[in-house]
Write a protein that holds these residues in place. Structure first.
Motif, PDB file in Angstrom:
ATOM      1  N   TYR A  30       0.817  -1.221   0.000  1.00 18.86           N
ATOM      2  CA  TYR A  30       0.000   0.000   0.000  1.00 18.86           C
ATOM      3  C   TYR A  30       0.849   1.269   0.000  1.00 18.86           C
ATOM      4  O   TYR A  30       0.329   2.368  -0.195  1.00 18.86           O
ATOM      5  CB  TYR A  30      -1.014  -0.014   1.162  1.00 18.86           C
ATOM      6  CG  TYR A  30      -0.432   0.296   2.525  1.00 18.86           C
ATOM      7  CD1 TYR A  30       0.237  -0.676   3.258  1.00 18.86           C
ATOM      8  CD2 TYR A  30      -0.558   1.564   3.083  1.00 18.86           C
ATOM      9  CE1 TYR A  30       0.774  -0.386   4.499  1.00 18.86           C
ATOM     10  CE2 TYR A  30      -0.031   1.852   4.328  1.00 18.86           C
ATOM     11  CZ  TYR A  30       0.631   0.875   5.035  1.00 18.86           C
ATOM     12  OH  TYR A  30       1.161   1.164   6.267  1.00 18.86           O
ATOM     13  N   GLN A  66       9.004   4.013   9.573  1.00 16.83           N
ATOM     14  CA  GLN A  66       7.547   3.760   9.585  1.00 16.83           C
ATOM     15  C   GLN A  66       7.033   3.773  11.019  1.00 16.83           C
ATOM     16  O   GLN A  66       7.346   4.664  11.761  1.00 16.83           O
ATOM     17  CB  GLN A  66       7.216   2.462   8.831  1.00 16.83           C
ATOM     18  CG  GLN A  66       7.597   2.537   7.358  1.00 16.83           C
ATOM     19  CD  GLN A  66       6.933   3.709   6.635  1.00 16.83           C
ATOM     20  OE1 GLN A  66       5.823   4.093   6.964  1.00 16.83           O
ATOM     21  NE2 GLN A  66       7.613   4.304   5.671  1.00 16.83           N
ATOM     22  N   SER A  67       6.283   2.758  11.429  1.00 18.52           N
ATOM     23  CA  SER A  67       5.632   2.839  12.744  1.00 18.52           C
ATOM     24  C   SER A  67       6.591   2.776  13.925  1.00 18.52           C
ATOM     25  O   SER A  67       6.190   3.083  15.045  1.00 18.52           O
ATOM     26  CB  SER A  67       4.584   1.732  12.885  1.00 18.52           C
ATOM     27  OG  SER A  67       3.443   2.085  12.158  1.00 18.52           O
ATOM     28  N   PHE A  99      -3.834  -1.292  12.757  1.00 22.59           N
ATOM     29  CA  PHE A  99      -3.172  -0.052  13.167  1.00 22.59           C
ATOM     30  C   PHE A  99      -3.754   1.188  12.515  1.00 22.59           C
ATOM     31  O   PHE A  99      -3.655   2.288  13.041  1.00 22.59           O
ATOM     32  CB  PHE A  99      -1.649  -0.118  12.910  1.00 22.59           C
ATOM     33  CG  PHE A  99      -1.272  -0.311  11.455  1.00 22.59           C
ATOM     34  CD1 PHE A  99      -0.988  -1.570  10.961  1.00 22.59           C
ATOM     35  CD2 PHE A  99      -1.180   0.776  10.604  1.00 22.59           C
ATOM     36  CE1 PHE A  99      -0.632  -1.740   9.629  1.00 22.59           C
ATOM     37  CE2 PHE A  99      -0.820   0.617   9.271  1.00 22.59           C
ATOM     38  CZ  PHE A  99      -0.555  -0.659   8.781  1.00 22.59           C
ATOM     39  N   ASN A 119      -2.379   4.616  14.204  1.00 20.95           N
ATOM     40  CA  ASN A 119      -2.135   5.826  13.412  1.00 20.95           C
ATOM     41  C   ASN A 119      -2.831   7.055  13.976  1.00 20.95           C
ATOM     42  O   ASN A 119      -2.262   8.148  13.984  1.00 20.95           O
ATOM     43  CB  ASN A 119      -2.539   5.584  11.955  1.00 20.95           C
ATOM     44  CG  ASN A 119      -1.574   4.618  11.264  1.00 20.95           C
ATOM     45  OD1 ASN A 119      -0.772   3.971  11.932  1.00 20.95           O
ATOM     46  ND2 ASN A 119      -1.656   4.524   9.954  1.00 20.95           N
ATOM     47  N   GLU A 163       4.215   7.788   0.098  1.00 21.98           N
ATOM     48  CA  GLU A 163       3.165   7.707   1.115  1.00 21.98           C
ATOM     49  C   GLU A 163       2.253   8.931   1.073  1.00 21.98           C
ATOM     50  O   GLU A 163       1.039   8.814   1.270  1.00 21.98           O
ATOM     51  CB  GLU A 163       3.758   7.522   2.519  1.00 21.98           C
ATOM     52  CG  GLU A 163       2.641   7.290   3.526  1.00 21.98           C
ATOM     53  CD  GLU A 163       3.070   6.710   4.853  1.00 21.98           C
ATOM     54  OE1 GLU A 163       4.268   6.628   5.130  1.00 21.98           O
ATOM     55  OE2 GLU A 163       2.156   6.339   5.618  1.00 21.98           O
ATOM     56  N   ASN A 170      -4.987   7.728   6.199  1.00 25.98           N
ATOM     57  CA  ASN A 170      -4.429   8.595   7.244  1.00 25.98           C
ATOM     58  C   ASN A 170      -5.054   9.989   7.179  1.00 25.98           C
ATOM     59  O   ASN A 170      -5.281  10.628   8.210  1.00 25.98           O
ATOM     60  CB  ASN A 170      -2.902   8.682   7.116  1.00 25.98           C
ATOM     61  CG  ASN A 170      -2.226   7.430   7.638  1.00 25.98           C
ATOM     62  OD1 ASN A 170      -2.768   6.746   8.496  1.00 25.98           O
ATOM     63  ND2 ASN A 170      -1.050   7.118   7.117  1.00 25.98           N
ATOM     64  N   TYR A 194       3.777  13.575  10.286  1.00 21.05           N
ATOM     65  CA  TYR A 194       3.667  12.130  10.512  1.00 21.05           C
ATOM     66  C   TYR A 194       4.356  11.336   9.394  1.00 21.05           C
ATOM     67  O   TYR A 194       5.133  10.403   9.650  1.00 21.05           O
ATOM     68  CB  TYR A 194       2.185  11.742  10.634  1.00 21.05           C
ATOM     69  CG  TYR A 194       1.955  10.254  10.639  1.00 21.05           C
ATOM     70  CD1 TYR A 194       2.287   9.494  11.762  1.00 21.05           C
ATOM     71  CD2 TYR A 194       1.450   9.598   9.522  1.00 21.05           C
ATOM     72  CE1 TYR A 194       2.109   8.120  11.765  1.00 21.05           C
ATOM     73  CE2 TYR A 194       1.261   8.228   9.518  1.00 21.05           C
ATOM     74  CZ  TYR A 194       1.592   7.499  10.636  1.00 21.05           C
ATOM     75  OH  TYR A 194       1.429   6.132  10.636  1.00 21.05           O
ATOM     76  N   CYS A 198       7.782   8.929   9.558  1.00 23.03           N
ATOM     77  CA  CYS A 198       7.762   7.531   9.103  1.00 23.03           C
ATOM     78  C   CYS A 198       8.852   7.270   8.063  1.00 23.03           C
ATOM     79  O   CYS A 198       9.303   6.138   7.902  1.00 23.03           O
ATOM     80  CB  CYS A 198       6.400   7.182   8.498  1.00 23.03           C
ATOM     81  SG  CYS A 198       5.083   7.024   9.727  1.00 23.03           S
ATOM     82  N   TYR A 246       1.013  -4.651  17.305  1.00 20.81           N
ATOM     83  CA  TYR A 246      -0.406  -4.591  16.910  1.00 20.81           C
ATOM     84  C   TYR A 246      -1.172  -5.818  17.379  1.00 20.81           C
ATOM     85  O   TYR A 246      -1.019  -6.232  18.509  1.00 20.81           O
ATOM     86  CB  TYR A 246      -0.524  -4.353  15.394  1.00 20.81           C
ATOM     87  CG  TYR A 246       0.126  -3.042  15.052  1.00 20.81           C
ATOM     88  CD1 TYR A 246      -0.448  -1.851  15.472  1.00 20.81           C
ATOM     89  CD2 TYR A 246       1.334  -2.982  14.394  1.00 20.81           C
ATOM     90  CE1 TYR A 246       0.158  -0.641  15.221  1.00 20.81           C
ATOM     91  CE2 TYR A 246       1.942  -1.767  14.134  1.00 20.81           C
ATOM     92  CZ  TYR A 246       1.339  -0.608  14.554  1.00 20.81           C
ATOM     93  OH  TYR A 246       1.944   0.581  14.319  1.00 20.81           O
ATOM     94  N   SER A 262       7.234  -2.511  15.870  1.00 20.45           N
ATOM     95  CA  SER A 262       7.465  -2.870  14.469  1.00 20.45           C
ATOM     96  C   SER A 262       7.050  -1.732  13.539  1.00 20.45           C
ATOM     97  O   SER A 262       6.336  -0.814  13.939  1.00 20.45           O
ATOM     98  CB  SER A 262       6.631  -4.103  14.124  1.00 20.45           C
ATOM     99  OG  SER A 262       5.259  -3.754  14.202  1.00 20.45           O
ATOM    100  N   GLY A 263       7.489  -1.841  12.289  1.00 20.59           N
ATOM    101  CA  GLY A 263       7.047  -0.917  11.243  1.00 20.59           C
ATOM    102  C   GLY A 263       6.811  -1.676   9.957  1.00 20.59           C
ATOM    103  O   GLY A 263       7.410  -2.751   9.761  1.00 20.59           O
ATOM    104  N   VAL A 264       5.966  -1.127   9.072  1.00 16.50           N
ATOM    105  CA  VAL A 264       5.647  -1.851   7.834  1.00 16.50           C
ATOM    106  C   VAL A 264       6.805  -1.916   6.836  1.00 16.50           C
ATOM    107  O   VAL A 264       6.722  -2.642   5.851  1.00 16.50           O
ATOM    108  CB  VAL A 264       4.403  -1.288   7.099  1.00 16.50           C
ATOM    109  CG1 VAL A 264       3.126  -1.673   7.808  1.00 16.50           C
ATOM    110  CG2 VAL A 264       4.514   0.185   6.852  1.00 16.50           C
ATOM    111  N   GLY A 300       1.195  -6.624   9.918  1.00 11.83           N
ATOM    112  CA  GLY A 300       2.126  -5.527   9.626  1.00 11.83           C
ATOM    113  C   GLY A 300       3.487  -5.693  10.275  1.00 11.83           C
ATOM    114  O   GLY A 300       4.268  -4.746  10.335  1.00 11.83           O
TER     115      GLY A 300
HETATM  116  O1  DON Z   1       0.844   5.230   8.258  1.00  9.93           O
HETATM  117  C1  DON Z   1       1.216   4.195   7.753  1.00  9.93           C
HETATM  118  O2  DON Z   1       0.425   3.377   7.296  1.00  9.93           O
HETATM  119  C2  DON Z   1       2.706   3.907   7.702  1.00  9.93           C
HETATM  120  N1  DON Z   1       3.448   5.105   7.498  1.00  9.93           N
HETATM  121  C3  DON Z   1       3.183   3.289   8.973  1.00  9.93           C
HETATM  122  C4  DON Z   1       2.412   2.068   9.362  1.00  9.93           C
HETATM  123  C5  DON Z   1       3.208   1.049  10.075  1.00  9.93           C
HETATM  124  O3  DON Z   1       4.425   0.993  10.001  1.00  9.93           O
HETATM  125  C6  DON Z   1       2.446   0.041  10.821  1.00  9.93           C
HETATM  126  N2  DON Z   1       3.341  -0.960  11.303  1.00  9.93           N
HETATM  127  N3  DON Z   1       3.460  -2.051  11.328  1.00  9.93           N
END
Ligand code: DON
Length: 321
Positions: A30, A66-67, A99, A119, A163, A170, A194, A198, A246, A262-264, A300
């Motif tokens: 995404y 990211q997250s 999330f 978020n 993004e 968002n 934001y 990220c 999450y 974690s982050g995506v 995620g």
């Molecule tokens: O807002 C978002 O969707 C991404 N910038 C960050 C989401 C994310 O990293 C969730 N983590 N697992």
């Protein structure tokens, strides 16, 4: 102290053993710039309280926070305003939803966002960063992170652009927040901060160092510098355990037991507090861990990264529970 060759060998072995698990995930489609990453990558770095680094697998790669940035902007904002001020504006409850879900906020509004790691909560926190303009707010966070890692950091413009153009959900969340009076700045400004945070570039070594500092309650045992208070560290670790992974947070707590975020992009920041009664030789005095594995699961989280942490935690008795 010299790097312990046995620890290094073990880490290299476990990375290779877990590499096969990358097929359990896919890169984050995404956000197109993340979707193009090679899903086969897996890397880890661990650092101990004396500053010894152990790195194995794809450790040179730079990726975006990211997250993971949600934990760090929360710490930065708490340092500036104090915990009470921030917790009046964002709660510390898990949601059980994705999330980026609008559901909890819509159903419970005008209650404050559930936690700073979803978020809605993270956008609220980003908007709170001190500074008169979005640029100054972002700069505040960047400088805070640069002090943690000890060198300059920068944003990945391609990931930001990617993004920014696809951030419809968002934007929707930010409009809800604005309507419920949780944003003192404009929607587009809050999104800009934001999405910028990220897109900050990082590597597993930096993540490991930040993890060590969180594990040491805001204190860097290597430089002997304090970056934030015990109180803030305590809340962040609780958030990492309850919301950091999450909807896998319960499973992660049960099988890994290390506060983590974690982050995506596939990054995981993990903070191992000292555990002096541990029977194992490795990391008894705590550690920071940085993981990169861009193939993420449906929740995620890095699919292979999570499996690898499970193995490491079990072998070295790193669970805090
Ligand atoms: O807002 C978002 O969707 C991404 N910038 C960050 C989401 C994310 O990293 C969730 N983590 N697992």
């Amino acid at each position: 102290m010299q790097n312990n060759p046995h620890i290094q060998e073990q880490l290299e072995k476990w990375v290779e053993e877990n590499r096969g698990h990358v097929v359990l995930g896919t890169t984050a489609q995404y956000i197109p710039a993340l979707g193009n990453e090679d899903p086969a990558q897996l890397g880890i770095c661990m650092i101990d309280e004396e500053g010894n680094y152990y790195a194995a697998g794809d450790t040179e790669k730079e990726f975006t926070l990211q997250s993971v940035s949600k934990a760090l902007s929360f710490i930065a904002v708490c340092c500036h305003y104090g915990l009470d001020y921030v917790l009046e504006r964002v709660d510390v409850e898990p949601t059980g939803e994705a999330f980026n879900s609008i559901i909890p906020f819509e159903i419970h509004r005008p209650n404050k966002p559930f936690n700073p790691f979803i978020n809605a909560g993270a956008i609220t926190v980003s908007a709170l960063l001190p500074g008169q303009t979005p640029q100054k707010k972002f700069q505040f966070l960047l400088e805070f992170l640069e002090k943690l890692v000890g060198h300059p950091l920068e944003m990945d413009q391609e990931v930001y652009d990617s993004e920014w153009q696809t951030s419809h959900r968002n934007r929707a969340l930010a409009y809800y927040l604005k309507e419920a009076n949780f944003l003192d700045i404009e929607v587009e400004e809050a999104l800009d901060i934001y999405i910028s945070q990220c897109a900050i570039k990082i590597n597993v070594k930096d993540l490991a160092l930040i993890g060590l500092i969180i594990g040491y309650d805001g204190y860097n045992p290597i430089t002997k510098e304090r970056h934030f208070s015990d109180d803030i560290a305590q809340v962040v670790k609780v958030l990492m355990v309850t919301c950091g992974m999450y909807n896998s947070s319960g499973n992660f707590a049960a099988h890994v037991g290390i506060p983590a975020k974690s982050g995506v992009s596939g990054g995981i920041l993990a903070a191992v507090p000292p555990k002096l009664h541990s029977q194992t030789y490795a990391f008894r005095a705590g550690a920071g861990i940085g993981v990169y594995g861009p193939a993420i699961d449906v929740q995620g989280n890095s699919a292979a990264g999570t499996m690898m942490l499970k193995q490491i935690s079990k072998e070295w008795d790193l669970s805090i529970f």
